[in-house]
Design an enzyme around this catalytic site. Structure first.
Site, mmCIF file in Angstrom:
data_model
loop_
_atom_site.group_PDB
_atom_site.id
_atom_site.type_symbol
_atom_site.label_atom_id
_atom_site.label_comp_id
_atom_site.label_asym_id
_atom_site.label_seq_id
_atom_site.Cartn_x
_atom_site.Cartn_y
_atom_site.Cartn_z
ATOM 1 N N GLY A 33 -12.709 -5.062 -47.470
ATOM 2 C CA GLY A 33 -13.322 -6.253 -46.867
ATOM 3 C C GLY A 33 -14.825 -6.183 -46.732
ATOM 4 O O GLY A 33 -15.401 -6.788 -45.842
ATOM 5 N N LEU A 44 -17.172 -5.449 -51.745
ATOM 6 C CA LEU A 44 -17.305 -4.504 -52.861
ATOM 7 C C LEU A 44 -16.094 -4.595 -53.799
ATOM 8 O O LEU A 44 -15.819 -3.663 -54.562
ATOM 9 C CB LEU A 44 -17.482 -3.078 -52.331
ATOM 10 C CG LEU A 44 -18.730 -2.881 -51.453
ATOM 11 C CD1 LEU A 44 -18.807 -1.454 -50.922
ATOM 12 C CD2 LEU A 44 -20.005 -3.209 -52.239
ATOM 13 N N SER A 99 -10.262 -5.868 -52.794
ATOM 14 C CA SER A 99 -8.948 -6.491 -53.003
ATOM 15 C C SER A 99 -8.614 -6.571 -54.493
ATOM 16 O O SER A 99 -7.469 -6.361 -54.890
ATOM 17 C CB SER A 99 -8.872 -7.874 -52.346
ATOM 18 O OG SER A 99 -9.784 -8.760 -52.950
ATOM 19 N N ASP A 102 -14.535 -10.238 -59.869
ATOM 20 C CA ASP A 102 -14.070 -8.963 -59.298
ATOM 21 C C ASP A 102 -12.979 -8.344 -60.164
ATOM 22 O O ASP A 102 -12.984 -7.143 -60.439
ATOM 23 C CB ASP A 102 -13.503 -9.176 -57.880
ATOM 24 C CG ASP A 102 -14.586 -9.485 -56.869
ATOM 25 O OD1 ASP A 102 -15.671 -9.923 -57.282
ATOM 26 O OD2 ASP A 102 -14.335 -9.296 -55.662
#
Ligand code: PMV
Length: 303
Positions: free
Chosen positions: A93, A96, A99, A142
């Site tokens: 969280g 970075l 998740s 991500d």
């Protein structure tokens, strides 16, 4: 066997990337590792990551449980009696990419356990399903980096275009303040009325181009200047905080070429690039402010 998903930083272009502009982003040299082992007593699919104090079963009412189910459903494997034992070298969280790193590592571990090939497209689809649950609207940057590693320019329309760069040392400072990517994306939507041609979004996109050219030329002063300006614009869009502003300012006055929030903002992490002989001074200024930063090396090749 252990499966990996890498963390990431966005050097330039967060938020604008949601509206189709480019983002310059890089995988960290650390992330999440997962091994799938049979659950001794049988039972449902579960996950155990001591580094995050996370111990969840697929049947629990927990966001990670829902993410596990979304991945298993996307892979069409039901609920195997497997425990996913993991380690993490990035905080959760913090902006970075934790998740996505988790989703990619989980997907790869489940495919390995099933003796299936971890085809990139399959991994991306399953991890995207998990990210959709976690963050709602997301650009996919991500997941792309958690899978591919390296450094590149990401666009929603064309995905990640990786390139070679000289290795770049980046100071990363996880602020420890929790934040919600979805809430920050909503804030920018409110602020810009979702007008893609908003001047601030356009400038953020332009800074990605300037910063990418600077990175390719190893022009750290130019890259730093682009980062400083990007932080200013992001703050104007309402996604910085006093703490993030202070950490960036501390880095700059200590000699960093540039500093900015990275990721969604509202908390999460800051990044800075500094001359080698100023790095420790920046990290100790952050330490005085209660933030334990680290140096990550990004780039250096294409995966
Ligand atoms: O803070 P993170 O890692 O969730 O990064 C979010 C980056 C945004 O551009 C704000 C959203 C996105 O999906 O690209």
């Amino acid at each position: 066997m252990t499966a990996v998903g890498l963390g990431k930083i966005i050097l330039l272009g967060e938020h604008a990337v949601v509206y189709g502009y480019p983002a310059l982003a890089a995988a960290l040299d650390r992330g999440v590792t997962i091994a799938a082992v049979p659950t001794p007593a049988g039972g449902s699919l579960r996950i155990d990551i001591p580094a995050w104090s996370l111990k969840v079963s697929a049947t629990d009412d927990h966001p990670v449980a829902r993410s596990l189910c979304a991945i298993a459903d996307e892979l069409g494997i039901g609920r195997p009696t497997v425990t996913l034992v993991g380690d993490a070298q990035i905080p959760p969280g913090a902006g970075l990419g934790s998740s996505a790193a988790l989703a990619v590592a989980v997907t790869r571990a489940l495919l390995l356990h099933d003796r299936r090939k971890a085809d990139r497209a399959v991994v991306a689809r399953a991890a995207d399903a998990s990210e959709m649950l976690m963050h709602g609207r997301s650009s996919g940057v991500d997941v792309a980096l958690a899978i591919a590693g390296g450094v590149g320019v990401f666009r929603k329309a064309t995905g990640l275009r990786s390139f070679k760069s000289q290795p770049l040392r980046v100071l990363v400072g996880p602020s420890g303040a929790p934040r919600s990517t979805a809430a920050m994306v909503d804030r920018v939507a409110h602020e810009t009325h979702e007008v893609v041609d908003d001047a601030r979004l356009r400038e953020l996109g332009g800074l990605t181009d300037t910063g990418t050219t600077a990175l390719l030329a190893s022009d750290l002063v130019g890259l730093g200047a682009a980062m400083n300006r990007a932080h200013q614009i992001l703050a104007g869009l309402g996604v910085s905080t006093e703490q993030l502003d202070a950490l960036c300012e501390a880095a700059r006055v200590t000699g960093a070429h540039g500093a900015k929030l990275t990721g969604a903002g509202g908390g999460g992490a800051v990044i800075a690039i500094a001359p080698r002989d100023r790095e420790q001074a920046v990290l100790s200024e952050w330490k005085k402010a209660g933030v334990t930063g680290f140096v990550a090396t990004i780039g250096g090749g294409v995966s």
